[in-house]
Design an enzyme around this catalytic site. Structure first.
Site, PDB file in Angstrom:
ATOM      1  N   ALA A  60      -3.641  16.026   9.172  1.00 53.40           N
ATOM      2  CA  ALA A  60      -3.442  17.052   8.144  1.00 53.40           C
ATOM      3  C   ALA A  60      -3.869  16.481   6.808  1.00 53.40           C
ATOM      4  O   ALA A  60      -3.771  15.270   6.572  1.00 53.40           O
ATOM      5  CB  ALA A  60      -1.974  17.486   8.079  1.00 53.40           C
ATOM      6  N   VAL A  62      -2.388  16.673   4.028  1.00 56.57           N
ATOM      7  CA  VAL A  62      -1.256  16.097   3.314  1.00 56.57           C
ATOM      8  C   VAL A  62      -0.920  14.677   3.797  1.00 56.57           C
ATOM      9  O   VAL A  62      -0.254  13.930   3.096  1.00 56.57           O
ATOM     10  CB  VAL A  62      -0.021  17.034   3.393  1.00 56.57           C
ATOM     11  CG1 VAL A  62       0.595  17.027   4.781  1.00 56.57           C
ATOM     12  CG2 VAL A  62       0.995  16.689   2.328  1.00 56.57           C
ATOM     13  N   TYR A  63      -1.410  14.275   4.947  1.00 56.91           N
ATOM     14  CA  TYR A  63      -1.162  12.913   5.439  1.00 56.91           C
ATOM     15  C   TYR A  63      -2.004  11.877   4.694  1.00 56.91           C
ATOM     16  O   TYR A  63      -1.757  10.682   4.798  1.00 56.91           O
ATOM     17  CB  TYR A  63      -1.477  12.782   6.924  1.00 56.91           C
ATOM     18  CG  TYR A  63      -0.763  13.702   7.868  1.00 56.91           C
ATOM     19  CD1 TYR A  63       0.324  14.489   7.476  1.00 56.91           C
ATOM     20  CD2 TYR A  63      -1.187  13.811   9.186  1.00 56.91           C
ATOM     21  CE1 TYR A  63       0.953  15.339   8.372  1.00 56.91           C
ATOM     22  CE2 TYR A  63      -0.561  14.652  10.086  1.00 56.91           C
ATOM     23  CZ  TYR A  63       0.508  15.411   9.674  1.00 56.91           C
ATOM     24  OH  TYR A  63       1.115  16.247  10.565  1.00 56.91           O
ATOM     25  N   ASN A  64      -3.058  12.325   4.034  1.00 58.47           N
ATOM     26  CA  ASN A  64      -3.971  11.443   3.291  1.00 58.47           C
ATOM     27  C   ASN A  64      -4.663  10.407   4.173  1.00 58.47           C
ATOM     28  O   ASN A  64      -5.007   9.320   3.710  1.00 58.47           O
ATOM     29  CB  ASN A  64      -3.241  10.741   2.140  1.00 58.47           C
ATOM     30  CG  ASN A  64      -2.803  11.703   1.069  1.00 58.47           C
ATOM     31  OD1 ASN A  64      -3.567  12.576   0.668  1.00 58.47           O
ATOM     32  ND2 ASN A  64      -1.567  11.562   0.634  1.00 58.47           N
TER      33      ASN A  64
END
Length: 95
Positions: A60, A62-64
């Site tokens: 994802a 948002v996990y970077n």
């Protein structure tokens, strides 16, 4: 990284896939990279999973660590169309 496991030694349950009417298929079992640190940790985990026979990675934005997933896929020398990658966008990432 060198791994003893080969695709032939992966249990058949790990090779199972969902088959869709449009001809695509998606592996039932995959590697999730939630909470993996960006960088070498994610790259090594994905490389190991691909070497061991995994063909799906779930990530994802948002996990970077999406770029690290991509780097491991590139280094694997597997055909890109043999790997199923899922990702998710945060509500403000829909452009």
């Amino acid at each position: 990284l060198k791994f003893a496991h080969q695709m032939d030694s992966v249990p058949s349950s790990a090779k199972a896939s969902f088959h869709f009417r449009d001809g695509f298929s998606m592996p039932v079992v995959g590697l999730g990279v939630y909470r993996m640190k960006p960088g070498i940790e994610t790259q090594d985990a994905v490389s190991c999973a691909l070497e061991c026979g995994y063909r799906m990675v779930d990530t994802a934005a948002v996990y970077n660590n999406e770029a690290d997933v991509g780097e491991a896929v590139r280094k694997s020398q597997l055909q890109r169309n043999d790997i199923f990658i899922t990702t998710k966008l945060w509500h403000d990432g829909f452009g």
